[in-house]
Design an enzyme around this catalytic site. Structure first.
Site, short mmCIF file in Angstrom:
data_model
loop_
_atom_site.label_atom_id
_atom_site.label_comp_id
_atom_site.label_asym_id
_atom_site.label_seq_id
_atom_site.Cartn_x
_atom_site.Cartn_y
_atom_site.Cartn_z
N SER A 20 0.86 -1.19 0.00
CA SER A 20 0.00 0.00 0.00
C SER A 20 0.89 1.24 0.00
O SER A 20 2.10 1.14 0.27
CB SER A 20 -0.85 -0.02 1.29
N TYR B 63 -3.10 -1.02 10.02
CA TYR B 63 -3.02 -1.25 8.57
C TYR B 63 -1.63 -0.87 8.07
O TYR B 63 -0.99 -1.62 7.33
CB TYR B 63 -4.10 -0.41 7.88
#
Ligand code: NDP
Length: 250
Positions: free
Chosen positions: A140, A153
């Site tokens: 990400s 995350y």
């Protein structure tokens, strides 16, 4: 082009029934691969198989559990007789300020985004090493940058990049290339949730992305084919942004 031809290869795409996973799965199928997608939702699985065409199937499993991860790899090998390409894409986010997470939420994010990814690589390894293979791990922008609303995350996605380097180093001798892809902001169910929860996110993404648009799942197909194909045989341990320039702009 032969360098990008995946005819005869079998790919497993976790979370391949929607969003980025389905975008990648479509690219792999178009390049000739037979594709198994994995996700919990049986209806989404059916729709994905329909979209992928004749050489595809789906397996329903909860990949937050070790048993579910192993079942997914076993299902791909049982159905198609081999495994050449693993795309570790299944992932979730829980958005809130760091001080508000309870341990169960931390573990849920870490389990699906990082621990299960490792278990999936372990389960796939004996199959990949028989002929050489490819692993594509989905990181990400939060593998690189912080975000105030996504501490677990970000930790999980940072871990994905470091894990990718370790696996690439360990398995290069087996002719298994392991790379990470770092998507920018891609329009999917996941980011629909983000746009609803984080005020001003849509405008911030558009302002910060040089391409001045959100990515689409289709934007992820090319990198999947490249990293799954012989064209990338001397590339391993990398983390490649596919982000419309988001990470290039200071
Ligand atoms: P989606 O929410 O659209 O898709 C997530 C996929 O993961 C679904 O197919 C879902 O299937 C599957 N999944 C989630 N939890 C589980 C589970 N416990 N067991 C099995 N499958 C599961 O998200 P995206 O397509 O946006 O995200 C895909 C990946 O890309 C994730 O790893 C995400 O972190 C990453 N990413 C996304 C970005 C974006 O902008 N969209 C940016 C950077 C990274 P089902 O619901 O059927 O279980």
């Amino acid at each position: 082009m032969a360098a990008f031809d995946l005819t005869g290869k079998v790919a497993l795409v976790t979370g391949g029934n929607g969003g980025i996973g389905l975008g990648m799965a479509k690219g792999l199928a178009e390049a000739g691969a037979t594709v198994m997608v994995a996700g919990r939702d049986a209806d989404k699985n059916r729709q994905a198989v329909k979209a992928l065409g004749a050489n595809a199937d789906a397996v329903a499993a909860d990949m937050a559990e070790e048993a579910g991860v192993k079942a997914v790899v076993a299902a791909a090998v049982q159905k198609f007789g081999r495994l050449d390409i693993l795309v570790n894409n299944a992932g979730i986010n829980i958005r809130k300020p760091p001080q508000d997470y309870v341990m169960e939420e931390w573990h849920r994010v870490m389990n699906i985004n990082l621990t299960s990814l490792f278990v999936c690589c372990q389960a796939a390894y004996p199959h990949l090493k028989t002929r050489g293979g490819k692993i594509i791990n989905i990181g990400s922008m939060m593998s690189i940058f912080g975000a105030s609303f996504a501490a677990p995350y970000g930790a999980s996605k940072g871990g994905v990049v470091q894990l990718t380097k370790s696996l690439a180093s360990a398995w290069a001798g087996d002719n298994i290339q392991v790379n990470a892809v770092l998507p920018g902001w891609i329009d999917t169910e996941l980011t629909k949730g983000a746009r609803e929860q984080v005020s001003g996110l849509n405008e911030k993404v558009l302002a910060r992305t040089p391409a001045a648009r959100w990515g689409t799942p289709e934007d992820m197909a090319g990198i999947a084919v490249f990293l799954a194909s012989p064209a990338s045989d001397f590339i391993t341990g990398t983390a490649i942004p596919v982000d419309g320039g988001y990470s290039a702009q200071g």
